[in-house]
Design an enzyme around this catalytic site. Structure first.
Site, short mmCIF file in Angstrom:
data_model
loop_
_atom_site.label_atom_id
_atom_site.label_comp_id
_atom_site.label_asym_id
_atom_site.label_seq_id
_atom_site.Cartn_x
_atom_site.Cartn_y
_atom_site.Cartn_z
N ASP A 192 0.85 -1.21 0.00
CA ASP A 192 0.00 0.00 0.00
C ASP A 192 0.89 1.25 0.00
OD1 ASP A 192 -0.76 0.58 3.54
OD2 ASP A 192 0.96 -0.43 2.62
N ASP A 217 6.80 1.63 2.31
CA ASP A 217 6.63 0.63 1.23
C ASP A 217 7.56 0.95 0.07
OD1 ASP A 217 3.94 1.16 2.65
OD2 ASP A 217 3.52 -0.72 1.63
N HIS A 236 9.64 -0.21 8.88
CA HIS A 236 8.69 -1.32 9.03
C HIS A 236 8.72 -2.28 7.83
CE1 HIS A 236 6.86 0.97 12.34
NE2 HIS A 236 6.64 1.97 11.54
N ASP A 237 8.42 -1.76 6.65
CA ASP A 237 8.30 -2.62 5.47
C ASP A 237 9.66 -3.11 4.96
OD1 ASP A 237 5.43 -0.75 4.14
OD2 ASP A 237 5.60 -2.25 5.73
O1 RIB Z 1 2.47 0.11 11.01
C1 RIB Z 1 3.34 0.22 9.91
C2 RIB Z 1 2.69 -0.22 8.65
O2 RIB Z 1 1.59 0.63 8.36
C3 RIB Z 1 3.62 -0.11 7.42
O3 RIB Z 1 3.30 -1.12 6.51
C4 RIB Z 1 3.28 1.24 6.86
O4 RIB Z 1 3.49 1.29 5.44
C5 RIB Z 1 1.81 1.33 7.15
O5 RIB Z 1 1.14 0.67 6.10
CA CA Z 2 2.86 -0.56 4.13
#
Ligand code: RIB
Ligand code: CA
Length: 327
Positions: A28, A33, A263-264
């Site tokens: 997303d 991302d 995160h990603d």
């Molecule tokens: O909580 C982090 C996630 O939420 C990641 O994937 C960021 O891109 C959002 O989608």
């Molecule tokens: Ca994401």
């Protein structure tokens, strides 16, 4: 002497054929991302079979356009894009005011269009096939060799598992970004964003019995680039230039934010270097109503199907991510 390392065997004097990790990134885009997609495109150990798009950080239209524009910018228009579903099913489960709060939260973090950096208008279109059907057909044609890497809400993944029960046996596994097992959430104190967007789908995926590596806030929140880390990416590749621009823009637009959590990117890293993360086996379920809406409940179980990332070598992970982005 044999040295076994990532997906290749080095015999003194020779390198055996490197085996690539075939993946579908369900995404997303979304600022982080963007980094994860560039990592997957650049790693010579990953074959991106396609991007499947979900709503989440922005509307499905915006996340789709962002993916198409990023592939155009990276000169990788051969990578197919399949549109899935907008996720934010929480529109049904929360009041209009709560959903407006949620939307303003995601706009603050990811901007109106889902990215805090401009990209060229794309000259490519998504494929006709729906993302869910692509996931199923790819898994069937690559039995045992395809991993799903969802880094957004799990709507498409849950729909694919429901539509094709054999999927569980066809795929190698799932590496997902989502959840907060032993730490607070980031949308509410209970819920992490990807799970919050579609807890019903998340519960279906996490209880499917499929082998899952869960990269939750337990390991992703604390692995970040800081405002001062301007030299984290030193090279001048297309990807590095774009990411430096993105980070600069994020820190300018969010003056009280001094960290950009990876995160990603960590989720893509878990495909390549799972040994950088300490995994513990759990059963995981998701709360789908009430004040704890979107909470991921983990119960330690050595026979469980979900490997939860409980610890990570943060500095080495950041270094590895920067090395992949610099290739
Ligand atoms: O909580 C982090 C996630 O939420 C990641 O994937 C960021 O891109 C959002 O989608
Ligand atoms: Ca994401």
């Amino acid at each position: 002497m044999q040295i076994c390392c990532r997906r290749e065997t080095l015999l003194e004097g020779s390198i055996v054929f490197m085996e690539k990790n075939k993946i579908i990134l369900d995404t997303d885009p979304g600022n982080d991302d963007l980094l994860a997609i560039i990592m997957a495109l650049k790693s010579d150990l990953i074959e991106v079979r396609g991007l499947t798009i979900v709503g989440g950080n922005a509307s499905l239209e915006n996340t789709t356009n962002n993916a198409l524009s990023l592939l155009t910018y990276m000169d990788r228009i051969e990578v197919p894009v399949y549109v899935g579903d907008s996720s934010a099913l929480n529109e049904i489960s929360t009041s209009a005011e709560e959903f407006d709060d949620f939307k303003s939260h995601r706009i603050e973090i990811h901007g109106e269009t889902g990215l805090h950096v401009p990209l060229p208008k794309s000259n490519i279109e998504p494929k006709e096939m729906h993302a869910v059907d692509f996931i199923i057909s790819e898994a069937e044609s690559n039995k045992g060799a395809l991993s799903l890497v969802p880094i957004g809400p799990l709507t498409n993944i849950a729909m694919a598992i429901k539509k094709e029960p054999n999927l569980a046996n066809w795929i190698q596994g799932i590496h997902l970004m989502g959840g907060a097992i032993n730490v607070p959430g980031n949308v509410t104190q209970y819920a992490e964003f990807n799970i919050y967007c579609d807890p019903v789908a998340a519960n279906e995926v996490l209880s499917s019995g499929i082998k899952i590596k869960l990269c939750g806030l337990d390991i992703t929140r604390g692995t970040f680039v800081e405002r001062e880390d301007t030299n984290w990416l030193g090279g001048n590749s297309l990807g590095e230039q774009l990411i430096r621009h993105l980070l600069d823009s994020v820190f300018k637009k969010l003056p009280d934010r001094n960290r950009f959590s990876l995160h990603d990117p960590i989720t893509v890293l878990s495909v390549l270097y799972p040994e950088l993360i300490e995994w513990e086996m759990y059963d995981v379920s998701v709360v789908c109503s009430g004040p704890n809406f979107g909470q991921t409940i983990g119960t330690p179980n050595a026979e469980g199907s979900v490997a939860v990332g409980v610890n990570i070598d943060r500095e080495l992970a950041k270094l590895k991510i920067s090395e992949i982005l610099a290739t």
